[in-house]
Design a protein around this motif. Structure first.
Motif, PDB file in Angstrom:
ATOM      1  N   ALA A 175       7.569  -5.331  -7.080  1.00 51.74           N
ATOM      2  CA  ALA A 175       7.624  -5.127  -5.635  1.00 51.74           C
ATOM      3  C   ALA A 175       6.873  -6.235  -4.907  1.00 51.74           C
ATOM      4  O   ALA A 175       6.093  -6.981  -5.502  1.00 51.74           O
ATOM      5  CB  ALA A 175       7.023  -3.767  -5.274  1.00 51.74           C
ATOM      6  N   ARG A 176       7.129  -6.343  -3.598  1.00 50.92           N
ATOM      7  CA  ARG A 176       6.330  -7.231  -2.749  1.00 50.92           C
ATOM      8  C   ARG A 176       5.182  -6.391  -2.210  1.00 50.92           C
ATOM      9  O   ARG A 176       5.386  -5.447  -1.460  1.00 50.92           O
ATOM     10  CB  ARG A 176       7.158  -7.805  -1.602  1.00 50.92           C
ATOM     11  CG  ARG A 176       6.314  -8.617  -0.626  1.00 50.92           C
ATOM     12  CD  ARG A 176       7.155  -9.279   0.443  1.00 50.92           C
ATOM     13  NE  ARG A 176       7.969 -10.343  -0.120  1.00 50.92           N
ATOM     14  CZ  ARG A 176       8.782 -11.118   0.587  1.00 50.92           C
ATOM     15  NH1 ARG A 176       8.914 -10.918   1.899  1.00 50.92           N
ATOM     16  NH2 ARG A 176       9.474 -12.081   0.015  1.00 50.92           N
ATOM     17  N   VAL A 177       3.969  -6.751  -2.625  1.00 53.26           N
ATOM     18  CA  VAL A 177       2.813  -5.894  -2.392  1.00 53.26           C
ATOM     19  C   VAL A 177       1.867  -6.523  -1.376  1.00 53.26           C
ATOM     20  O   VAL A 177       1.525  -7.704  -1.474  1.00 53.26           O
ATOM     21  CB  VAL A 177       2.049  -5.633  -3.703  1.00 53.26           C
ATOM     22  CG1 VAL A 177       0.884  -4.688  -3.460  1.00 53.26           C
ATOM     23  CG2 VAL A 177       2.992  -5.054  -4.759  1.00 53.26           C
ATOM     24  N   TYR A 178       1.444  -5.716  -0.424  1.00 53.48           N
ATOM     25  CA  TYR A 178       0.397  -6.088   0.524  1.00 53.48           C
ATOM     26  C   TYR A 178      -0.800  -5.183   0.279  1.00 53.48           C
ATOM     27  O   TYR A 178      -0.657  -4.053  -0.200  1.00 53.48           O
ATOM     28  CB  TYR A 178       0.879  -5.914   1.966  1.00 53.48           C
ATOM     29  CG  TYR A 178       2.100  -6.729   2.311  1.00 53.48           C
ATOM     30  CD1 TYR A 178       1.985  -8.022   2.786  1.00 53.48           C
ATOM     31  CD2 TYR A 178       3.383  -6.186   2.163  1.00 53.48           C
ATOM     32  CE1 TYR A 178       3.116  -8.771   3.107  1.00 53.48           C
ATOM     33  CE2 TYR A 178       4.515  -6.924   2.467  1.00 53.48           C
ATOM     34  CZ  TYR A 178       4.379  -8.220   2.942  1.00 53.48           C
ATOM     35  OH  TYR A 178       5.484  -8.950   3.251  1.00 53.48           O
ATOM     36  N   LEU A 179      -1.962  -5.651   0.618  1.00 52.95           N
ATOM     37  CA  LEU A 179      -3.149  -4.826   0.497  1.00 52.95           C
ATOM     38  C   LEU A 179      -3.234  -3.897   1.694  1.00 52.95           C
ATOM     39  O   LEU A 179      -3.155  -4.333   2.850  1.00 52.95           O
ATOM     40  CB  LEU A 179      -4.401  -5.696   0.423  1.00 52.95           C
ATOM     41  CG  LEU A 179      -5.712  -4.963   0.143  1.00 52.95           C
ATOM     42  CD1 LEU A 179      -5.656  -4.252  -1.212  1.00 52.95           C
ATOM     43  CD2 LEU A 179      -6.888  -5.928   0.184  1.00 52.95           C
ATOM     44  N   ALA A 180      -3.391  -2.610   1.442  1.00 55.52           N
ATOM     45  CA  ALA A 180      -3.441  -1.611   2.514  1.00 55.52           C
ATOM     46  C   ALA A 180      -4.794  -1.677   3.213  1.00 55.52           C
ATOM     47  O   ALA A 180      -5.808  -1.225   2.691  1.00 55.52           O
ATOM     48  CB  ALA A 180      -3.206  -0.216   1.945  1.00 55.52           C
ATOM     49  N   THR A 181      -4.803  -2.268   4.393  1.00 48.59           N
ATOM     50  CA  THR A 181      -5.993  -2.319   5.230  1.00 48.59           C
ATOM     51  C   THR A 181      -5.613  -1.779   6.604  1.00 48.59           C
ATOM     52  O   THR A 181      -4.431  -1.535   6.891  1.00 48.59           O
ATOM     53  CB  THR A 181      -6.505  -3.758   5.376  1.00 48.59           C
ATOM     54  OG1 THR A 181      -5.542  -4.530   6.110  1.00 48.59           O
ATOM     55  CG2 THR A 181      -6.728  -4.400   4.022  1.00 48.59           C
ATOM     56  N   ASP A 182      -6.617  -1.630   7.463  1.00 53.27           N
ATOM     57  CA  ASP A 182      -6.302  -1.084   8.784  1.00 53.27           C
ATOM     58  C   ASP A 182      -5.682  -2.127   9.710  1.00 53.27           C
ATOM     59  O   ASP A 182      -5.401  -1.839  10.870  1.00 53.27           O
ATOM     60  CB  ASP A 182      -7.546  -0.468   9.423  1.00 53.27           C
ATOM     61  CG  ASP A 182      -8.727  -1.417   9.422  1.00 53.27           C
ATOM     62  OD1 ASP A 182      -8.535  -2.604   9.090  1.00 53.27           O
ATOM     63  OD2 ASP A 182      -9.840  -0.966   9.741  1.00 53.27           O
ATOM     64  N   THR A 183      -5.443  -3.348   9.195  1.00 54.28           N
ATOM     65  CA  THR A 183      -4.728  -4.365   9.985  1.00 54.28           C
ATOM     66  C   THR A 183      -3.362  -4.692   9.403  1.00 54.28           C
ATOM     67  O   THR A 183      -2.639  -5.524   9.944  1.00 54.28           O
ATOM     68  CB  THR A 183      -5.555  -5.658  10.078  1.00 54.28           C
ATOM     69  OG1 THR A 183      -5.749  -6.199   8.763  1.00 54.28           O
ATOM     70  CG2 THR A 183      -6.908  -5.403  10.733  1.00 54.28           C
ATOM     71  N   VAL A 184      -3.009  -4.066   8.298  1.00 53.21           N
ATOM     72  CA  VAL A 184      -1.786  -4.456   7.615  1.00 53.21           C
ATOM     73  C   VAL A 184      -0.534  -4.193   8.458  1.00 53.21           C
ATOM     74  O   VAL A 184       0.442  -4.942   8.401  1.00 53.21           O
ATOM     75  CB  VAL A 184      -1.676  -3.743   6.246  1.00 53.21           C
ATOM     76  CG1 VAL A 184      -1.465  -2.241   6.416  1.00 53.21           C
ATOM     77  CG2 VAL A 184      -0.569  -4.349   5.401  1.00 53.21           C
ATOM     78  N   PHE A 185      -0.544  -3.135   9.293  1.00 54.62           N
ATOM     79  CA  PHE A 185       0.638  -2.835  10.114  1.00 54.62           C
ATOM     80  C   PHE A 185       0.876  -3.903  11.173  1.00 54.62           C
ATOM     81  O   PHE A 185       1.994  -4.090  11.635  1.00 54.62           O
ATOM     82  CB  PHE A 185       0.488  -1.467  10.783  1.00 54.62           C
ATOM     83  CG  PHE A 185       0.768  -0.311   9.862  1.00 54.62           C
ATOM     84  CD1 PHE A 185       2.070   0.140   9.672  1.00 54.62           C
ATOM     85  CD2 PHE A 185      -0.255   0.314   9.171  1.00 54.62           C
ATOM     86  CE1 PHE A 185       2.341   1.195   8.820  1.00 54.62           C
ATOM     87  CE2 PHE A 185      -0.003   1.370   8.323  1.00 54.62           C
ATOM     88  CZ  PHE A 185       1.299   1.817   8.139  1.00 54.62           C
ATOM     89  N   ALA A 186      -0.173  -4.615  11.542  1.00 57.16           N
ATOM     90  CA  ALA A 186      -0.018  -5.644  12.577  1.00 57.16           C
ATOM     91  C   ALA A 186       0.520  -6.949  12.012  1.00 57.16           C
ATOM     92  O   ALA A 186       0.982  -7.807  12.776  1.00 57.16           O
ATOM     93  CB  ALA A 186      -1.359  -5.898  13.253  1.00 57.16           C
TER      94      ALA A 186
END
Length: 473
Positions: A413-424
């Motif tokens: 998968a294409r993975v991003y780190l879940a942080t409180d800025t990831v949605f932005a």
């Protein structure tokens, strides 16, 4: 001839006997298997992390696909970078040697390959040390158990794993008087990390006494290469065209503290006192005899950069930072024993026992101690729930994941780190969180609030693990 328990008889002379080779190979194999089992088990228990196993997993996957290394996980700490395609990792550190794992990953595309490869690199360095120290088995055994190597294996995966056998090969050639071979092995460290040129320069100074031409070459090549990598190559790949570790940040970066006030460097080398603890931990495994060898000077560049940094993580014995120092201090021990009788007769008689006792005692302070706990070898309810959570994410998905979950998803998968800025900054359709750890509770709550606003719906929740999907279903 010196007492066999005190001096290395014949150090600098090639040990070509089949018995020596078999013993060295056996010890290397045991080390490789032991560390591989340990690191694979940690990973299976979800104790590996996005930093750095997930990042290097994405790097190797890029190389396997024929591309320069990028990481969408690393983009989290570089919000101005290209979130969609990933942060160019050569703009963070110059470590192209990691590319050698690309073809292997293409054949077996599993992140566990990195953990096995790291264990094999450590095991090979044990082989090199054992061949040079033969027949004194206690030196390579203590080296194999050394806390710096344990910390490297415990820190998931890092490019420092490649430096460990390369330094061992360079110092083996040094003790054998093969100056050109020593220079070639040392020069290859420039492919591991950009700051290794400083260590190369110190080695050049040591060789200068024996071969002035080879020594001069290393004294020039090392610093010049490091300067080019730091000032030109890494900034070229960096989205902001800077070398990030010369820039100030919320957590002071390397060189941002003491080096800005050179007159304070002596103070920063010993304060806070944790730095003295690190120095002691480096020398205790050799009964402080490594100080008798000029090879110990090779540790100075790394320690100077770490201790003058404003980042406290560099000062202590945690993480992978001391791994490259382990072959240095143990080859310094071998060289010291070659130079003459051990001072103090009581130490001379008990040196093998003292070195082994130190190695065993330090296990109590090192990561390997967790392997002696029965819980390490049994899956708990949370581990089973974590496996179920990551199994729900389909191949090819775009997913934001908590740090312990991210490495289990980077293969497909294409993975991003879940942080409180990831949605932005990122576009993704799946969210996999570990809300059970105390330090993640408030963090995860903010992320889940944002997920609700973005149209995500929960599809799984058990033992603190939550999986959400955009649109649900």
């Amino acid at each position: 001839m010196l007492d066999a328990g005190v001096a290395i008889t014949g150090v600098g002379v090639e040990q070509d006997t089949s018995s020596s080779t078999r013993t060295s190979a056996a010890l290397a194999l045991v080390t490789t298997v032991g560390y591989a089992v340990f690191s694979l088990r940690r990973h299976a228990l979800f104790r590996s992390n996005a930093y750095d196993l997930g990042i290097f997993g994405q790097s190797v996957r890029s190389y396997a696909s024929g591309h320069l290394p990028v990481s969408t996980i690393r983009s989290d700490s570089a919000p101005s970078g290209p979130w969609g395609h990933g942060f160019p990792l050569l703009g963070d550190h110059f470590s192209p040697i990691v590319a050698v794992l690309g073809p292997l990953y293409r054949l077996w595309p599993h992140i566990e390959l990195l953990l096995i490869a790291q264990s094999a690199l450590v095991g090979f360095s044990v082989f090199v040390v054992a061949r040079r120290a033969a027949p004194h088995w206690w030196i390579p055994v203590a080296y194999a158990m050394s806390w710096g190597l344990q910390q490297l294996v415990n820190f998931d995966f890092h490019e420092a794993a490649f430096a460990v056998p390369l330094i061992a090969l360079a110092l083996d050639a040094y003790l054998a008087g093969r100056w050109a071979a020593c220079a070639w092995w040392a020069s290859s460290l420039l492919l591991v990390k950009e700051d290794m040129g400083l260590t190369i320069a110190v080695l050049g100074l040591l060789i200068w006494r024996h071969d002035r031409r080879v020594g001069r070459v290393l004294c020039v090549v090392g610093p010049v290469a490091t300067a080019l990598l730091v000032l030109v190559v890494v900034p070229h790949f960096n989205p902001q065209h800077v070398y990030p570790y010369l820039q100030s940040s919320g957590r002071q970066s390397s060189g941002a503290s003491a080096l800005s006030k050179p007159w304070l460097i002596p103070v920063h080398l010993v304060w806070p006192l944790v730095k003295l603890k690190t120095l002691a931990m480096l020398l205790v495994p050799t009964a402080f005899l490594a100080l008798r060898s000029p090879l110990i000077l090779l540790a100075v560049p790394d320690l100077l950069l770490r201790f003058t940094s404003g980042d406290h993580m560099y000062w202590d014995t945690d993480y992978h930072y001391s791994a490259i120092l382990m072959p240095i201090v143990f080859f310094a021990l071998i060289d010291a024993l070659q130079r003459g009788p051990v001072p103090f007769r009581w130490l001379a008689r008990r040196l093998p026992a003292a070195v082994m006792a130190a190695a065993v005692a330090l296990i109590a302070l090192s990561p390997l101690r967790t392997a002696f706990s029965p819980a390490f070898w049994h899956d708990g309810p949370r581990t089973a729930s974590a496996r179920q959570a990551v199994a729900l994410v389909p191949e090819g998905a775009r997913v934001a994941a908590s740090s312990p979950l991210a490495p289990h998803l980077t293969d497909t998968a294409r993975v991003y780190l879940a942080t409180d800025t990831v949605f932005a900054h990122a576009e993704f359709d799946w969210l996999v969180l570990d809300t059970g750890a105390d330090d993640w509770l408030s963090h995860s709550a903010r992320i889940l609030d944002q997920a609700r606003s973005a149209g995500f719906q929960q599809v799984y929740s058990r033992a603190g693990y939550v999986v959400e999907r955009r649109g649900g279903g």
